[in-house]
Design a protein around this motif. Structure first.
Motif, PDB file in Angstrom:
ATOM      1  N   VAL A 121       0.820  -1.213   0.000  1.00  0.00           N
ATOM      2  CA  VAL A 121       0.000   0.000   0.000  1.00  0.00           C
ATOM      3  C   VAL A 121       0.855   1.264   0.000  1.00  0.00           C
ATOM      4  O   VAL A 121       0.538   2.229  -0.682  1.00  0.00           O
ATOM      5  CB  VAL A 121      -0.988   0.001   1.198  1.00  0.00           C
ATOM      6  CG1 VAL A 121      -1.547   1.378   1.461  1.00  0.00           C
ATOM      7  CG2 VAL A 121      -2.119  -0.970   0.948  1.00  0.00           C
ATOM      8  N   LYS A 122       1.933   1.260   0.758  1.00  0.00           N
ATOM      9  CA  LYS A 122       2.784   2.458   0.820  1.00  0.00           C
ATOM     10  C   LYS A 122       3.336   2.821  -0.551  1.00  0.00           C
ATOM     11  O   LYS A 122       3.513   3.989  -0.856  1.00  0.00           O
ATOM     12  CB  LYS A 122       3.922   2.266   1.820  1.00  0.00           C
ATOM     13  CG  LYS A 122       3.448   2.304   3.255  1.00  0.00           C
ATOM     14  CD  LYS A 122       4.618   2.423   4.210  1.00  0.00           C
ATOM     15  CE  LYS A 122       4.185   2.440   5.641  1.00  0.00           C
ATOM     16  NZ  LYS A 122       3.368   3.550   6.020  1.00  0.00           N
ATOM     17  N   PHE A 123       3.606   1.826  -1.375  1.00  0.00           N
ATOM     18  CA  PHE A 123       4.110   2.085  -2.728  1.00  0.00           C
ATOM     19  C   PHE A 123       2.958   2.428  -3.670  1.00  0.00           C
ATOM     20  O   PHE A 123       2.919   3.520  -4.232  1.00  0.00           O
ATOM     21  CB  PHE A 123       4.876   0.866  -3.251  1.00  0.00           C
ATOM     22  CG  PHE A 123       5.499   1.079  -4.597  1.00  0.00           C
ATOM     23  CD1 PHE A 123       6.716   1.735  -4.713  1.00  0.00           C
ATOM     24  CD2 PHE A 123       4.876   0.624  -5.747  1.00  0.00           C
ATOM     25  CE1 PHE A 123       7.298   1.938  -5.950  1.00  0.00           C
ATOM     26  CE2 PHE A 123       5.444   0.823  -6.988  1.00  0.00           C
ATOM     27  CZ  PHE A 123       6.659   1.477  -7.097  1.00  0.00           C
ATOM     28  N   ASP A 124       2.028   1.497  -3.846  1.00  0.00           N
ATOM     29  CA  ASP A 124       0.964   1.662  -4.838  1.00  0.00           C
ATOM     30  C   ASP A 124       0.059   2.852  -4.536  1.00  0.00           C
ATOM     31  O   ASP A 124      -0.179   3.704  -5.408  1.00  0.00           O
ATOM     32  CB  ASP A 124       0.110   0.396  -4.934  1.00  0.00           C
ATOM     33  CG  ASP A 124       0.842  -0.779  -5.550  1.00  0.00           C
ATOM     34  OD1 ASP A 124       2.041  -0.660  -5.876  1.00  0.00           O
ATOM     35  OD2 ASP A 124       0.209  -1.835  -5.699  1.00  0.00           O
ATOM     36  N   TRP A 125      -0.486   2.921  -3.348  1.00  0.00           N
ATOM     37  CA  TRP A 125      -1.478   3.939  -3.008  1.00  0.00           C
ATOM     38  C   TRP A 125      -0.827   5.217  -2.482  1.00  0.00           C
ATOM     39  O   TRP A 125      -1.064   6.295  -3.006  1.00  0.00           O
ATOM     40  CB  TRP A 125      -2.480   3.386  -2.006  1.00  0.00           C
ATOM     41  CG  TRP A 125      -3.592   4.332  -1.680  1.00  0.00           C
ATOM     42  CD1 TRP A 125      -3.770   5.029  -0.515  1.00  0.00           C
ATOM     43  CD2 TRP A 125      -4.681   4.713  -2.523  1.00  0.00           C
ATOM     44  NE1 TRP A 125      -4.897   5.808  -0.580  1.00  0.00           N
ATOM     45  CE2 TRP A 125      -5.476   5.634  -1.807  1.00  0.00           C
ATOM     46  CE3 TRP A 125      -5.064   4.379  -3.825  1.00  0.00           C
ATOM     47  CZ2 TRP A 125      -6.625   6.213  -2.340  1.00  0.00           C
ATOM     48  CZ3 TRP A 125      -6.212   4.947  -4.340  1.00  0.00           C
ATOM     49  CH2 TRP A 125      -6.976   5.851  -3.609  1.00  0.00           C
ATOM     50  N   ASP A 126      -0.010   5.089  -1.427  1.00  0.00           N
ATOM     51  CA  ASP A 126       0.529   6.278  -0.757  1.00  0.00           C
ATOM     52  C   ASP A 126       1.565   7.025  -1.595  1.00  0.00           C
ATOM     53  O   ASP A 126       1.618   8.251  -1.554  1.00  0.00           O
ATOM     54  CB  ASP A 126       1.169   5.905   0.585  1.00  0.00           C
ATOM     55  CG  ASP A 126       0.164   5.355   1.585  1.00  0.00           C
ATOM     56  OD1 ASP A 126      -1.056   5.541   1.378  1.00  0.00           O
ATOM     57  OD2 ASP A 126       0.594   4.724   2.568  1.00  0.00           O
ATOM     58  N   ARG A 127       2.393   6.307  -2.325  1.00  0.00           N
ATOM     59  CA  ARG A 127       3.472   6.966  -3.069  1.00  0.00           C
ATOM     60  C   ARG A 127       3.053   7.370  -4.478  1.00  0.00           C
ATOM     61  O   ARG A 127       3.504   8.395  -4.980  1.00  0.00           O
ATOM     62  CB  ARG A 127       4.684   6.059  -3.152  1.00  0.00           C
ATOM     63  CG  ARG A 127       5.899   6.766  -3.752  1.00  0.00           C
ATOM     64  CD  ARG A 127       7.114   5.914  -3.776  1.00  0.00           C
ATOM     65  NE  ARG A 127       7.610   5.745  -2.420  1.00  0.00           N
ATOM     66  CZ  ARG A 127       8.620   4.951  -2.098  1.00  0.00           C
ATOM     67  NH1 ARG A 127       9.229   4.259  -3.028  1.00  0.00           N
ATOM     68  NH2 ARG A 127       9.013   4.843  -0.853  1.00  0.00           N
ATOM     69  N   PHE A 128       2.205   6.581  -5.131  1.00  0.00           N
ATOM     70  CA  PHE A 128       1.858   6.867  -6.521  1.00  0.00           C
ATOM     71  C   PHE A 128       0.400   7.277  -6.732  1.00  0.00           C
ATOM     72  O   PHE A 128       0.122   8.410  -7.120  1.00  0.00           O
ATOM     73  CB  PHE A 128       2.196   5.665  -7.423  1.00  0.00           C
ATOM     74  CG  PHE A 128       3.643   5.593  -7.791  1.00  0.00           C
ATOM     75  CD1 PHE A 128       4.135   6.258  -8.896  1.00  0.00           C
ATOM     76  CD2 PHE A 128       4.523   4.852  -7.026  1.00  0.00           C
ATOM     77  CE1 PHE A 128       5.471   6.197  -9.247  1.00  0.00           C
ATOM     78  CE2 PHE A 128       5.864   4.780  -7.357  1.00  0.00           C
ATOM     79  CZ  PHE A 128       6.342   5.457  -8.468  1.00  0.00           C
ATOM     80  N   LEU A 129      -0.540   6.359  -6.513  1.00  0.00           N
ATOM     81  CA  LEU A 129      -1.922   6.610  -6.920  1.00  0.00           C
ATOM     82  C   LEU A 129      -2.556   7.812  -6.223  1.00  0.00           C
ATOM     83  O   LEU A 129      -3.054   8.728  -6.884  1.00  0.00           O
ATOM     84  CB  LEU A 129      -2.775   5.358  -6.700  1.00  0.00           C
ATOM     85  CG  LEU A 129      -2.482   4.207  -7.655  1.00  0.00           C
ATOM     86  CD1 LEU A 129      -3.172   2.935  -7.189  1.00  0.00           C
ATOM     87  CD2 LEU A 129      -2.903   4.565  -9.069  1.00  0.00           C
ATOM     88  N   PHE A 130      -2.553   7.819  -4.894  1.00  0.00           N
ATOM     89  CA  PHE A 130      -3.239   8.907  -4.181  1.00  0.00           C
ATOM     90  C   PHE A 130      -2.629  10.281  -4.494  1.00  0.00           C
ATOM     91  O   PHE A 130      -3.361  11.198  -4.871  1.00  0.00           O
ATOM     92  CB  PHE A 130      -3.283   8.641  -2.671  1.00  0.00           C
ATOM     93  CG  PHE A 130      -4.033   9.699  -1.928  1.00  0.00           C
ATOM     94  CD1 PHE A 130      -5.415   9.740  -1.975  1.00  0.00           C
ATOM     95  CD2 PHE A 130      -3.361  10.689  -1.228  1.00  0.00           C
ATOM     96  CE1 PHE A 130      -6.121  10.735  -1.315  1.00  0.00           C
ATOM     97  CE2 PHE A 130      -4.054  11.683  -0.565  1.00  0.00           C
ATOM     98  CZ  PHE A 130      -5.438  11.706  -0.616  1.00  0.00           C
ATOM     99  N   PRO A 131      -1.310  10.468  -4.378  1.00  0.00           N
ATOM    100  CA  PRO A 131      -0.759  11.797  -4.684  1.00  0.00           C
ATOM    101  C   PRO A 131      -0.990  12.222  -6.137  1.00  0.00           C
ATOM    102  O   PRO A 131      -1.260  13.394  -6.403  1.00  0.00           O
ATOM    103  CB  PRO A 131       0.742  11.659  -4.405  1.00  0.00           C
ATOM    104  CG  PRO A 131       0.903  10.438  -3.600  1.00  0.00           C
ATOM    105  CD  PRO A 131      -0.274   9.565  -3.873  1.00  0.00           C
ATOM    106  N   MET A 132      -0.903  11.258  -7.073  1.00  0.00           N
ATOM    107  CA  MET A 132      -1.128  11.607  -8.479  1.00  0.00           C
ATOM    108  C   MET A 132      -2.588  11.972  -8.727  1.00  0.00           C
ATOM    109  O   MET A 132      -2.879  12.874  -9.512  1.00  0.00           O
ATOM    110  CB  MET A 132      -0.704  10.450  -9.390  1.00  0.00           C
ATOM    111  CG  MET A 132       0.795  10.246  -9.475  1.00  0.00           C
ATOM    112  SD  MET A 132       1.671  11.690 -10.132  1.00  0.00           S
ATOM    113  CE  MET A 132       0.933  11.851 -11.747  1.00  0.00           C
TER     114      MET A 132
END
Length: 163
Positions: A121-132
């Motif tokens: 989750v920290k990679f997929d959601w927190d680092r990429f998807l949510f901020p983008m």
């Protein structure tokens, strides 16, 4: 061969079942969730890594109901390392939507999803998807609960993956 049907078969004897059950409690309190995975050109968006693919499955009461999958055309092409890591080539993304269009499509797929599930989750959601999504003006909810299968695995099997 006689089998003792009273005893469950333990596939992963090193798992701490108490920790696993605590981790999955979040999923047990919701009747549906979306499992997400992405592929990227690298590991850090701050260093120019971009999303190459978004895939998701909507699960309702334990049944996969719908899926979403799209390649994403990166602004800066796919470096050899990204192609080598993911297997995604320029040919795959040639006619794909850009990241903003892909993220809007993904957001519509998510709709009222109560929980996001990912292996990291920290990679997929927190680092990429949510901020983008936020950068593109997509009203993604920062309070959406997340469930990380990687975190669960690491807590359940500390001897198999120290650290």
């Amino acid at each position: 061969m006689d089998m003792d049907v009273e005893k469950p078969i333990v596939m992963f004897p090193d798992w701490d079942l108490t920790k696993v059950l605590k981790e999955v409690e979040l999923l047990q309190t919701h009747d549906h969730y979306v499992v997400v995975d992405i592929e990227t050109t690298g590991f850090s968006p701050e260093k120019g890594a971009e999303i190459l693919q978004i895939a998701a499955i909507r699960v309702y009461e334990g049944v996969a109901l719908d899926y979403f999958s799209t390649f994403v055309k990166p602004w800066n092409g796919i470096p050899w390392s990204g192609c080598n890591l993911t297997g995604i080539t320029g040919k795959d993304v040639r006619s794909a939507p850009d990241v903003e269009d892909a993220l809007w499509q993904f957001w519509h797929f998510l709709s009222e999803t109560p929980v996001i599930v990912a292996h990291n989750v920290k990679f997929d959601w927190d680092r990429f998807l949510f901020p983008m999504m936020r950068k593109c003006g997509i009203p993604a909810d920062p309070g959406t609960p997340t469930f990380c299968t990687l975190k669960t695995y690491r807590r359940a099997c500390p001897d198999l993956h120290p650290g």
